[in-house]
Design an enzyme around this catalytic site. Structure first.
Site, PDB file in Angstrom:
ATOM      1  N   LEU A   1       1.065  -1.309   0.076  1.00  0.00           N
ATOM      2  CA  LEU A   1      -0.010  -0.139  -0.162  1.00  0.00           C
ATOM      3  C   LEU A   1       0.817   1.444  -0.025  1.00  0.00           C
ATOM      4  O   LEU A   1       0.405   2.558  -0.551  1.00  0.00           O
ATOM      5  CB  LEU A   1      -0.852   0.023   1.176  1.00  0.00           C
ATOM      6  CG  LEU A   1      -1.885  -1.328   1.171  1.00  0.00           C
ATOM      7  CD1 LEU A   1      -2.722  -1.095   2.655  1.00  0.00           C
ATOM      8  CD2 LEU A   1      -2.925  -1.043   0.096  1.00  0.00           C
ATOM      9  N   GLY A   2       1.953   1.171   0.516  1.00  0.00           N
ATOM     10  CA  GLY A   2       2.924   2.435   0.607  1.00  0.00           C
ATOM     11  C   GLY A   2       4.126   2.099   1.614  1.00  0.00           C
ATOM     12  O   GLY A   2       4.257   0.814   1.959  1.00  0.00           O
TER      13      GLY A   2
ATOM     14  N   GLY B   1       6.819   4.059   4.608  1.00  0.00           N
ATOM     15  CA  GLY B   1       7.031   5.372   5.262  1.00  0.00           C
ATOM     16  C   GLY B   1       8.363   5.217   5.998  1.00  0.00           C
ATOM     17  O   GLY B   1       9.116   4.403   6.110  1.00  0.00           O
ATOM     18  N   GLY B   2       8.156   6.113   7.327  1.00  0.00           N
ATOM     19  CA  GLY B   2       9.541   5.944   8.375  1.00  0.00           C
ATOM     20  C   GLY B   2       9.489   4.702   8.904  1.00  0.00           C
ATOM     21  O   GLY B   2      10.874   4.211   9.286  1.00  0.00           O
ATOM     22  N   PHE B   3       8.695   3.939   9.135  1.00  0.00           N
ATOM     23  CA  PHE B   3       8.791   2.524   9.898  1.00  0.00           C
ATOM     24  C   PHE B   3       9.275   1.588   8.802  1.00  0.00           C
ATOM     25  O   PHE B   3       9.732   0.711   9.245  1.00  0.00           O
ATOM     26  CB  PHE B   3       7.380   2.175  10.493  1.00  0.00           C
ATOM     27  CG  PHE B   3       7.033   2.802  11.728  1.00  0.00           C
ATOM     28  CD1 PHE B   3       7.758   2.690  12.929  1.00  0.00           C
ATOM     29  CD2 PHE B   3       5.797   3.823  11.810  1.00  0.00           C
ATOM     30  CE1 PHE B   3       7.561   3.206  14.050  1.00  0.00           C
ATOM     31  CE2 PHE B   3       5.771   4.533  13.042  1.00  0.00           C
ATOM     32  CZ  PHE B   3       6.551   4.265  14.217  1.00  0.00           C
ATOM     33  N   GLY B   4       8.476   1.642   7.562  1.00  0.00           N
ATOM     34  CA  GLY B   4       8.905   0.575   6.870  1.00  0.00           C
ATOM     35  C   GLY B   4       7.701   0.304   5.728  1.00  0.00           C
ATOM     36  O   GLY B   4       6.572   1.105   5.766  1.00  0.00           O
ATOM     37  N   PRO B   5       7.503  -0.602   5.052  1.00  0.00           N
ATOM     38  CA  PRO B   5       6.449  -0.943   4.071  1.00  0.00           C
ATOM     39  C   PRO B   5       4.943  -1.100   4.948  1.00  0.00           C
ATOM     40  O   PRO B   5       5.025  -1.791   5.830  1.00  0.00           O
ATOM     41  CB  PRO B   5       6.805  -1.786   3.231  1.00  0.00           C
ATOM     42  CG  PRO B   5       7.822  -2.744   4.055  1.00  0.00           C
ATOM     43  CD  PRO B   5       8.474  -1.838   4.864  1.00  0.00           C
TER      44      PRO B   5
ATOM     45  N   LYS C   1       1.613  -3.296   8.942  1.00  0.00           N
ATOM     46  CA  LYS C   1       2.768  -2.592   9.075  1.00  0.00           C
ATOM     47  C   LYS C   1       3.755  -3.251   9.645  1.00  0.00           C
ATOM     48  O   LYS C   1       4.192  -3.750  10.469  1.00  0.00           O
ATOM     49  CB  LYS C   1       2.431  -1.341   9.835  1.00  0.00           C
ATOM     50  CG  LYS C   1       3.636  -0.346   9.867  1.00  0.00           C
ATOM     51  CD  LYS C   1       3.522   0.733  11.054  1.00  0.00           C
ATOM     52  CE  LYS C   1       2.257   1.520  10.652  1.00  0.00           C
ATOM     53  NZ  LYS C   1       2.441   2.820  11.640  1.00  0.00           N
TER      54      LYS C   1
ATOM     55  N   ASP D   1       1.183  14.652  16.092  1.00  0.00           N
ATOM     56  CA  ASP D   1       1.417  14.457  14.591  1.00  0.00           C
ATOM     57  C   ASP D   1       0.294  14.356  13.770  1.00  0.00           C
ATOM     58  O   ASP D   1       0.065  13.478  12.993  1.00  0.00           O
ATOM     59  CB  ASP D   1       2.460  13.286  13.942  1.00  0.00           C
ATOM     60  CG  ASP D   1       3.163  13.346  12.699  1.00  0.00           C
ATOM     61  OD1 ASP D   1       3.061  14.727  12.282  1.00  0.00           O
ATOM     62  OD2 ASP D   1       3.584  12.576  11.990  1.00  0.00           O
TER      63      ASP D   1
END
Length: 540
Positions: free
Chosen positions: A229-230, A232-236, A251, A348
């Site tokens: 799906l996408g 980010g900072g954590f991972g896929p 996640k 955030d």
């Protein structure tokens, strides 16, 4: 890394087979043994025909071969074996094992401990173990582990000291594919940090469903690119499908993640305590081997900025939908600040962290940076500034001070973006003025309706002006001047309630430092490029 070995070396030449630990080298000009990233030994020979190495045989025991509480053994037909006192979770021991008998750990007076330990040799220390520096011998180390009901293993080394490995989760490794999505999430009031302290007991365990890695992998089709799906900072983040057809979001923490386990753990701690229709629901996690994974309900319509940033998709957001999204976000924040078991500051809040279900109902997500306030604590200070510039309150961005009013400021920015259809940071890049300053200029010149998204066909003027007024109240420069989320919810839901005029927002008097912060956003976030987004860390 590869270790070239001559094929004439008698040390490795034995025809008794792999089961006894010997490999017969091929009759080629070059051969090598390779230890790969998964801990697997491979015997390879070089082919002159296609100019590459070919694997002839490999060891059975790769690093990820066997599940939790099982060990890998090269000899014999069965590779994975449960530890003594454990049984397989499913049909295969490679899926992991669970205890045959529950631990009897208790702190009741007069209770005689019946739990014991199984000696394991030739093992590495766990990366997430905790060293008890005050313990100076093996006997005391054992006692410390027995006294802590979250402790599942210990090791004593004269140089390292007492190392304990604690899991406050029950390592049941359930089958995610069989999970009932309607099942209520259970959580208690004790966070993971408290549960891991020496002396913490099972009655304070952190309750969260644990799933086996094998089932998580199966639900996501082995984490296929098609299901991604996408990132980010954590991972896929991946989409998964359960046996009943329900969809989930997975996640997976990347080993290269700059945020890492602490933020992922913080997110799980926070969300596990919360249940509200406007907060994303955490279904469980997977902590098998070195994998650290969180499983959520799947949001079919992705995130709010997926619509705000697309002129075509933004047409879906009619005025009624925007009102419902705004009120839902406000209700979720009010729950976090006032009605949840603990007072929680999100830190955030932004459009990419507002997920939308199939009916366009909003759910606040990404609690990796959230902060829990206890007792009468109303404000905190930090030197580690996290979040997104353009959505941070000035006192937080410049001084590290945060409170519920920090979230109120972020909500005000978000409200301005919803009614205008423009992103705060993206507006600055195009017009060299912040969206908040632009809104204030329109307010002071009695042109508030010019702020409203021109794509909206039918907008009730009085209500639109009221929303702009509320947004400007939330972004006032001084935290004390901003309303609470309880005030905001009242103003949104009660049109007969008088609203005071706003004072000048922070962005109009922005210092050069604040402007520099917003300029830094030029390479980060105008609109999310991924369907799933996460917070970024920035040092103050």
């Amino acid at each position: 890394s590869p270790f070239p070995v001559s094929n004439r070396s008698p040390k490795f030449h034995n025809t008794s087979g792999v089961g006894n630990g010997y490999w017969e080298f091929p009759n080629t000009s070059a051969a090598q043994i390779v230890l790969d990233a998964f801990g697997q030994l491979k015997l390879q020979s070089w082919s002159e025909d296609d100019q590459r190495w070919h694997t002839l045989v490999s060891s059975k025991c790769s690093y990820h071969r066997c599940g939790v509480f099982s060990i890998c053994s090269i000899p014999g037909e069965k590779t994975c074996h449960c530890l003594e006192g454990f049984r397989p979770i499913g049909n295969r021991e490679s899926e992991g094992c669970v205890r045959k008998t529950k631990l009897q750990c208790s702190n009741e007076e007069g209770h005689v401990d019946t739990d014991g330990f199984l000696l394991m040799l030739y093992v590495d220390y766990p990366s997430d173990g905790h060293v008890l520096k005050l313990v100076t011998n093996a006997a005391d180390c054992k006692s410390e582990c027995l006294d802590n009901c979250s402790c599942i293993a210990y090791a004593y080394d004269s140089n390292l000291g007492c190392l304990v490995c604690s899991f406050s989760l029950q390592l049941s490794g359930e089958d995610l594919l069989k999970f009932d999505l309607e099942m209520s999430l259970q959580a208690d009031d004790t966070d993971l940090n408290e549960a891991n302290k020496p002396g913490a007991h099972r009655k304070n365990k952190w309750k969260l469903q644990l799933f086996s890695f094998a089932s998580v992998s199966a639900a996501t089709d082995n984490f296929s690119v098609a299901n991604k799906l996408g990132e980010g900072g954590f991972g896929p983040v991946y989409k998964g499908v359960l046996l009943k057809g329900h969809e989930i979001a997975v996640k997976r923490l990347s080993r290269r993640s700059g945020q890492g386990w602490e933020e992922l753990k913080n997110e799980a701690i926070v969300i596990a305590k919360l249940q509200h229709k406007n907060l994303v629901r955490l279904l469980g996690c997977c902590l098998e081997r070195e994998e650290k994974i969180l499983i959520y309900e799947y949001m079919r319509n992705k995130s709010l900025d997926f619509f705000l940033c697309d002129p075509i998709k933004r047409r879906v957001l009619d005025w009624e939908t925007r009102v419902r999204i705004t009120e839902g976000i406000a209700q979720g924040l009010l729950y976090l600040h006032q009605y949840s078991r603990l007072r929680i500051i999100h830190r955030d809040l932004k459009a990419s962290n507002i997920l939308l279900d199939s009916n366009m109902n909003p759910k606040i997500s990404d609690f990796g940076m959230a902060r829990i306030f206890r007792g009468e604590e109303l404000q905190a200070n930090t030197s580690r500034i996290v979040g997104t510039y353009g959505h941070m309150s000035p006192e937080y961005a410049l001084e590290g001070l945060f409170s519920v009013k920090s979230d109120v400021f972020s909500f005000g920015v978000l409200l301005m973006e919803i009614v205008s259809g423009k992103k705060n940071t993206g507006f600055y890049q195009l017009h060299s003025v912040h969206l908040l300053a632009h809104a204030w200029n329109l307010w002071t010149s009695n042109r508030e309706m010019d702020l409203i998204d021109p794509m909206l066909e039918e907008v009730p003027t009085r209500l639109a002006l009221r929303y702009v007024n509320i947004g400007l109240l939330c972004i006032q420069e001084t935290a004390d001047d901003r309303p609470t989320m309880s005030d905001v919810v009242s103003m949104l839901s009660n049109e007969s309630l008088d609203i005071p005029p706003p004072k000048q927002p922070a962005s109009v008097n922005a210092t050069s430092m604040e402007k520099d912060m917003l300029v830094q956003q030029r390479r980060s976030e105008v609109c999310s490029v991924n369907d799933a987004t996460f917070s970024t860390l920035d040092a103050r």
